[in-house]
Design a protein around this motif. Structure first.
Motif, PDB file in Angstrom:
ATOM      1  N   ASP A   1      50.401  41.001  37.489  1.00 44.91           N
ATOM      2  CA  ASP A   1      49.232  40.414  38.149  1.00 44.91           C
ATOM      3  C   ASP A   1      49.624  39.838  39.511  1.00 44.91           C
ATOM      4  OD1 ASP A   1      47.941  41.078  35.828  1.00 44.91           O
ATOM      5  OD2 ASP A   1      47.957  39.047  35.000  1.00 44.91           O
TER       6      ASP A   1
ATOM      7  N   TYR B   1      50.159  42.596  41.920  1.00 42.55           N
ATOM      8  CA  TYR B   1      48.853  43.154  42.283  1.00 42.55           C
ATOM      9  C   TYR B   1      48.214  42.313  43.396  1.00 42.55           C
ATOM     10  CZ  TYR B   1      44.003  44.638  41.938  1.00 42.55           C
ATOM     11  OH  TYR B   1      42.758  45.105  42.236  1.00 42.55           O
ATOM     12  N   ASP B   2      48.315  41.004  43.269  1.00 43.51           N
ATOM     13  CA  ASP B   2      47.692  40.119  44.254  1.00 43.51           C
ATOM     14  C   ASP B   2      48.304  40.295  45.639  1.00 43.51           C
ATOM     15  OD1 ASP B   2      45.962  39.140  42.409  1.00 43.51           O
ATOM     16  OD2 ASP B   2      47.157  37.370  41.909  1.00 43.51           O
TER      17      ASP B   2
ATOM     18  N   LEU C   1      47.293  44.438  46.478  1.00 49.25           N
ATOM     19  CA  LEU C   1      45.872  44.762  46.331  1.00 49.25           C
ATOM     20  C   LEU C   1      45.639  46.279  46.351  1.00 49.25           C
ATOM     21  CD1 LEU C   1      44.365  41.877  48.483  1.00 49.25           C
ATOM     22  CD2 LEU C   1      44.431  42.050  45.984  1.00 49.25           C
TER      23      LEU C   1
END
Ligand SMILES: Nc1nc2c(ncn2[C@@H]2O[C@H](COP(=O)(O)OP(=O)(O)OP(=O)(O)O)[C@@H](O)[C@H]2O)c(=O)[nH]1
Ligand SMILES: [Mg+2]
Length: 357
Positions: free
Chosen positions: A50, A53-54, A57
């Motif tokens: 996560d 991912y941030d 993006l």
């Protein structure tokens, strides 16, 4: 990774399957001896993914996956002469078992053995599995001796016979095959037989409403074996709630880590699996890989071309990459390491494979 829920009738397999997968499969009575399989695939939650991912993006975030199979129909005495083909096929395809054992007492739910006795129930299925492997080993030994008596492939057959005699010895002393020390090449040699007692086993004690120390209920020892105590029904019900409500109920019941996460953590540990990541503008992705695997073997998990044409890998620990805002930042800070084929992957490594085919 594919994990199968096994256990005696009415022990709570489907209830736990629902809790693990968020499915809402009806808990009905499976006919003993009749194979009944239901599968579901779930994402392995991973906060490291996560966080990556941030930063990137990308279009997609791809978690590692686990397939759970709810396997109904196993029962005492059905492996006389070895478990039948359909059961064996199903069971031998699994990477590991979740052996559900009933602890909850409920007069409305019949028990095939009438009384509650977790250790007895655990042993019943373990014995069925052991017997099934024993018959496979005996058959193979018979065939190998036959070939040898005809003078065929002497060296190879004798070597295999020696190995199978060791398997036999272990099973005859009522030990599962996972107890045996086998080399990589020996494991390779027996892999086609799908031995049931060679697979990792995680015992799931279905406690019901009570909370009891697992050590008081069963003795689970040995290699590639673990035990977790769960509250199946409660967690299955909580699993149907939205996350905020679920958090309230979990706190109320004093459940610190939901069953879904506990089972995954413990399974990864039993199977000695860890995670590496790949990143990019199209996707960030988590990959499961055996602990001790090299960078080149890890590349093979992504694609066989990457393993074959492997030149080198760029490696950065996930948290360093997050802190430095991505690969460009990591390169500038000198934190992007170049590693060769034999580099041993570490849990949480982010890897970019340079390859040429
Ligand atoms: N009281 C109580 N009942 C439970 C619990 N877990 C499961 N049950 C009940 O026990 C019965 C059997 O549960 P299942 O999840 O269907 O068990 P199963 O192992 O899938 O059964 P088969 O597929 O028939 O072998 C159902 O009526 C469940 O509601 C529990 O923790 N407490
Ligand atoms: Mg069921």
């Amino acid at each position: 990774m594919k994990l199968g829920l096994v256990g005696l009738p009415m022990c709570g397999k489907t209830t736990i399957f629902n809790a693990l997968t968020g499915a809402n499969r009806p808990t009905s009575i499976a006919a003993p001896g009749k194979l009944d399989v239901q599968m579901a695939v779930v994402d392995v939650p991973d906060q490291r993914l996560d966080a990556l991912y941030d930063i990137y993006l990308p279009e997609r975030k791809v978690n590692a996956k686990i397939t759970y199979a709810d396997i109904g129909g196993l029962a005492k005495g059905i492996s006389e002469g070895g478990l039948s083909g359909s059961f064996r096929n199903q069971l031998s395809q699994l990477d590991g078992y979740l052996h559900v054992v009933r602890v909850f007492d409920d007069p409305n739910v019949p028990h095939p053995e009438e009384t509650i006795d977790p250790q007895r129930d655990l042993d019943i299925l373990d014995d069925e599995f052991l017997l099934t492997d024993l018959i496979t080993v005996e058959n193979r030994i018979g065939r190998l001796k036959d070939e040898l008596s005809k003078g065929k492939d002497k060296a190879a057959n004798q070597k295999e016979l020696d190995l199978f005699e060791r398997l036999l010895g272990t099973l005859e002393s009522e030990q599962p095959l996972r107890e045996l020390e086998l080399s990589e090449s020996e494991l390779q040699q027996v892999s086609g037989y799908g031995f049931l007692t060679l697979k990792p086993k995680l015992v799931l004690l279905n406690l019901g409403e009570e909370r009891i120390d697992p050590a008081k209920l069963v003795s689970v020892t040995g290699k590639k074996t673990g035990v977790l105590a769960l509250q199946g029904q409660i967690e299955a019900e909580i699993g149907q709630l939205d996350p905020e409500e679920a958090a309230v109920f979990l706190a109320e019941y004093g459940i610190e880590e939901p069953m879904r996460d506990r089972v995954i953590h413990e399974s990864y540990e039993l199977m000695t699996i860890q995670t590496f990541f790949t990143v990019g503008d199209d996707e960030v992705r988590a990959w499961p890989v055996k602990i001790g695997a090299t960078a080149q073997e890890g590349a093979g998990v992504i694609h066989s071309d990457l393993e074959r044409g492997f030149i080198r890998a760029e490696i950065t620990p996930w948290d360093v990459l997050v802190e430095l805002g991505g690969e460009a930042g990591a390169r500038q800070a000198g934190k992007l390491r170049l590693e060769g084929k034999t580099y041993i992957l570490q849990d949480g490594d982010v890897m970019t494979v340079r390859f040429n085919v």
